[in-house]
Write a protein that holds these residues in place. Sequence first.
Motif, PDB file in Angstrom:
ATOM      1  N   GLY A  75      12.928  -9.627  -4.796  1.00 25.80           N
ATOM      2  CA  GLY A  75      14.122 -10.314  -4.238  1.00 25.80           C
ATOM      3  C   GLY A  75      15.635  -8.925  -3.968  1.00 25.80           C
ATOM      4  O   GLY A  75      16.627  -9.341  -3.203  1.00 25.80           O
ATOM      5  N   THR A  76      14.870  -7.997  -4.147  1.00 25.69           N
ATOM      6  CA  THR A  76      16.026  -6.606  -3.410  1.00 25.69           C
ATOM      7  C   THR A  76      15.152  -5.819  -1.994  1.00 25.69           C
ATOM      8  O   THR A  76      14.878  -6.120  -0.821  1.00 25.69           O
ATOM      9  N   SER A  77      13.587  -4.806  -2.661  1.00 25.70           N
ATOM     10  CA  SER A  77      13.422  -4.392  -1.795  1.00 25.70           C
ATOM     11  C   SER A  77      11.725  -4.641  -1.833  1.00 25.70           C
ATOM     12  O   SER A  77      11.199  -4.160  -2.516  1.00 25.70           O
ATOM     13  N   ALA A  78      11.014  -4.351  -0.613  1.00 21.10           N
ATOM     14  CA  ALA A  78       9.935  -4.816  -0.448  1.00 21.10           C
ATOM     15  C   ALA A  78       9.244  -3.281   0.870  1.00 21.10           C
ATOM     16  O   ALA A  78      10.022  -3.411   1.914  1.00 21.10           O
ATOM     17  N   TYR A  79       8.322  -3.178   0.660  1.00 20.08           N
ATOM     18  CA  TYR A  79       7.342  -2.162   1.539  1.00 20.08           C
ATOM     19  C   TYR A  79       5.937  -2.767   1.621  1.00 20.08           C
ATOM     20  O   TYR A  79       4.883  -2.766   0.620  1.00 20.08           O
ATOM     21  N   GLY A  80       6.152  -3.207   3.246  1.00 20.41           N
ATOM     22  CA  GLY A  80       4.463  -3.578   3.431  1.00 20.41           C
ATOM     23  C   GLY A  80       4.011  -2.870   2.993  1.00 20.41           C
ATOM     24  O   GLY A  80       2.274  -2.059   1.795  1.00 20.41           O
ATOM     25  N   ILE A  81       3.951  -1.344   3.679  1.00 13.85           N
ATOM     26  CA  ILE A  81       2.521   0.392   3.108  1.00 13.85           C
ATOM     27  C   ILE A  81       4.172   1.319   3.111  1.00 13.85           C
ATOM     28  O   ILE A  81       5.090   1.045   4.685  1.00 13.85           O
ATOM     29  N   TYR A  82       3.777   2.256   2.795  1.00 14.16           N
ATOM     30  CA  TYR A  82       4.687   3.705   2.306  1.00 14.16           C
ATOM     31  C   TYR A  82       3.651   4.371   2.124  1.00 14.16           C
ATOM     32  O   TYR A  82       3.460   4.824   1.487  1.00 14.16           O
ATOM     33  N   SER A  83       4.520   5.246   3.511  1.00 10.95           N
ATOM     34  CA  SER A  83       3.120   6.211   3.132  1.00 10.95           C
ATOM     35  C   SER A  83       3.943   7.904   3.706  1.00 10.95           C
ATOM     36  O   SER A  83       4.901   8.242   4.393  1.00 10.95           O
ATOM     37  N   GLY A  84       3.299   8.812   3.316  1.00  6.40           N
ATOM     38  CA  GLY A  84       4.172   9.753   3.046  1.00  6.40           C
ATOM     39  C   GLY A  84       5.654  10.971   2.686  1.00  6.40           C
ATOM     40  O   GLY A  84       6.064  11.566   3.802  1.00  6.40           O
ATOM     41  N   VAL A 122       7.328   5.023   7.310  1.00  2.00           N
ATOM     42  CA  VAL A 122       5.801   6.375   7.064  1.00  2.00           C
ATOM     43  C   VAL A 122       6.625   7.863   7.185  1.00  2.00           C
ATOM     44  O   VAL A 122       7.050   7.700   8.394  1.00  2.00           O
ATOM     45  N   GLY A 123       6.180   8.576   6.946  1.00  2.00           N
ATOM     46  CA  GLY A 123       6.782  10.288   7.384  1.00  2.00           C
ATOM     47  C   GLY A 123       5.215  11.094   7.422  1.00  2.00           C
ATOM     48  O   GLY A 123       5.360  12.467   6.409  1.00  2.00           O
ATOM     49  N   ILE A 125       0.300  -1.177   0.167  1.00  2.00           N
ATOM     50  CA  ILE A 125      -0.017   0.468  -0.254  1.00  2.00           C
ATOM     51  C   ILE A 125       0.798   1.127   0.121  1.00  2.00           C
ATOM     52  O   ILE A 125       2.095   1.461   0.727  1.00  2.00           O
ATOM     53  N   ASP A 126       0.547   2.228  -1.075  1.00  2.00           N
ATOM     54  CA  ASP A 126       1.471   3.311  -1.446  1.00  2.00           C
ATOM     55  C   ASP A 126       0.524   4.398  -1.076  1.00  2.00           C
ATOM     56  O   ASP A 126      -0.411   4.802  -1.713  1.00  2.00           O
ATOM     57  N   ILE A 127       0.430   5.265  -0.341  1.00  2.00           N
ATOM     58  CA  ILE A 127      -0.344   6.580   0.589  1.00  2.00           C
ATOM     59  C   ILE A 127       0.250   7.944   0.145  1.00  2.00           C
ATOM     60  O   ILE A 127       1.817   8.039   0.823  1.00  2.00           O
ATOM     61  N   ASP A 136       1.417  16.907   2.872  1.00  2.00           N
ATOM     62  CA  ASP A 136       1.057  15.698   4.480  1.00  2.00           C
ATOM     63  C   ASP A 136      -0.232  14.434   4.147  1.00  2.00           C
ATOM     64  O   ASP A 136      -0.816  14.240   2.957  1.00  2.00           O
ATOM     65  N   VAL A 137       0.138  14.192   5.353  1.00  2.00           N
ATOM     66  CA  VAL A 137      -0.982  12.667   4.523  1.00  2.00           C
ATOM     67  C   VAL A 137      -0.642  12.567   7.112  1.00  2.00           C
ATOM     68  O   VAL A 137      -0.012  12.549   7.574  1.00  2.00           O
ATOM     69  N   SER A 138      -2.117  12.256   7.212  1.00  2.00           N
ATOM     70  CA  SER A 138      -2.036  11.324   8.406  1.00  2.00           C
ATOM     71  C   SER A 138      -3.315  10.907   8.472  1.00  2.00           C
ATOM     72  O   SER A 138      -4.546  10.133   7.387  1.00  2.00           O
ATOM     73  N   ALA A 139      -3.065   9.548   8.760  1.00  5.66           N
ATOM     74  CA  ALA A 139      -3.839   8.690   8.886  1.00  5.66           C
ATOM     75  C   ALA A 139      -3.632   7.705   9.965  1.00  5.66           C
ATOM     76  O   ALA A 139      -3.176   7.483  11.050  1.00  5.66           O
TER      77      ALA A 139
END
Length: 402
Positions: free
Chosen positions: A52-61, A88-89, A32-34, A66-69
Amino acid sequence: KDYIYGIILSGNDFTIRANNITSIGEYYANGIDIEGPATGIVENNGVLVISGTSAYGIYSGMNGADVSANYSGNEISGNAYNIFGMSVGDVDSNIVNNFINLKGNYTTGIAYRGSKLTIADNRVVLESNEVGNESIWEGFGVEAVGIKVIKGAANIADNVIAGPGKGVSFTGNQTNVVLKDNMINTVANDDKDAYAIYANDSAVLEIVDNNIDYQGATKGIGINNAVYLYETDGAVIKGNKFDLDLISCYVPWAEVPSGSGNWVSFPISEGIVVESSNNVTLDNNTVNVQYTDVVGNYDTIYSVDFKNSDNAVISNNKITSEGNTYIYGLIITGDNFNIEANTIDTTSNYYSNGIDIEGPASGVVKENGISVIAPNSAYGIYSGMNGADVSARYIGNDITGD
């Protein structure tokens, strides 16, 4: 093929609920990319990411808007060379009651940079071998760490964090962290650096009422400290329980600067280390240290080590240490320290030391109960023997030994 995203969105008042999301990519996988501006809820999802290299479950902000969740009830798992459960950012968010289970060479449970975040009641379980040096761009760094904060105010409470590397890591002078009522289990990989709690230049840090279970595994290269604070003034470490299984390891020495006659130790295996951090309070903690293996000659453990840290308050702690050749309950350098009302018990097979004061230092040692037991040499208090000045008052201490 190279990059895959399960869900990517921006917008206000979104709800992402009860989805099963699987993302598999050869190079990069994202569940999930927010992207901001965005506000909403992410709850009760199952997220699996494999790459094989990079993975992100949730990637946000991370796009600068601005993101608020609120993130709750999610189960995030995956496998990759470098994998993040949550990166998370966000400006102001909550991460509550999630389960993160990751495998890889390098794993990060939750990484945060932003303004304000609550991380509570989560389980973070990591399996990392910390092997490999692939070149990967990652702003948070490539390492094994349960929870990492590099910017913002974070309230981290009632979490269970298990894995190698670092249990929690707080870096940068814009971090303000309260770490309370967490269970942190850090099991070091063979000869790798490992810290249950790591802080460098944190603006505010409170470590309160946590349970820390730490197992070192150095063979003389990897630095093993259950707690390491560097340039983190005013930190409070209070009411915690530390159960620490450490390697009794040789201590390298170096003349600094060369030719000066000033010999400085660089211990490898220690319990709680506070370095170049003024006004730190260590109060009402239980520290249990025992050695599990031996590396090198003159093997040594320092259970609590305050290095070049002024105005330290070390009070009401119970420090129990069992070593092989050399064991130290508390060693300190720094001015205006107060060591008061502690119970310090040290036992070893050769040399036992309760409190070692290395100059330059000044302060008060008051009403401590000290017991030292060793077959060869034992010192309740050992002070001012390194050639630098020590001035101290020793009042009402109860010192016993055998």
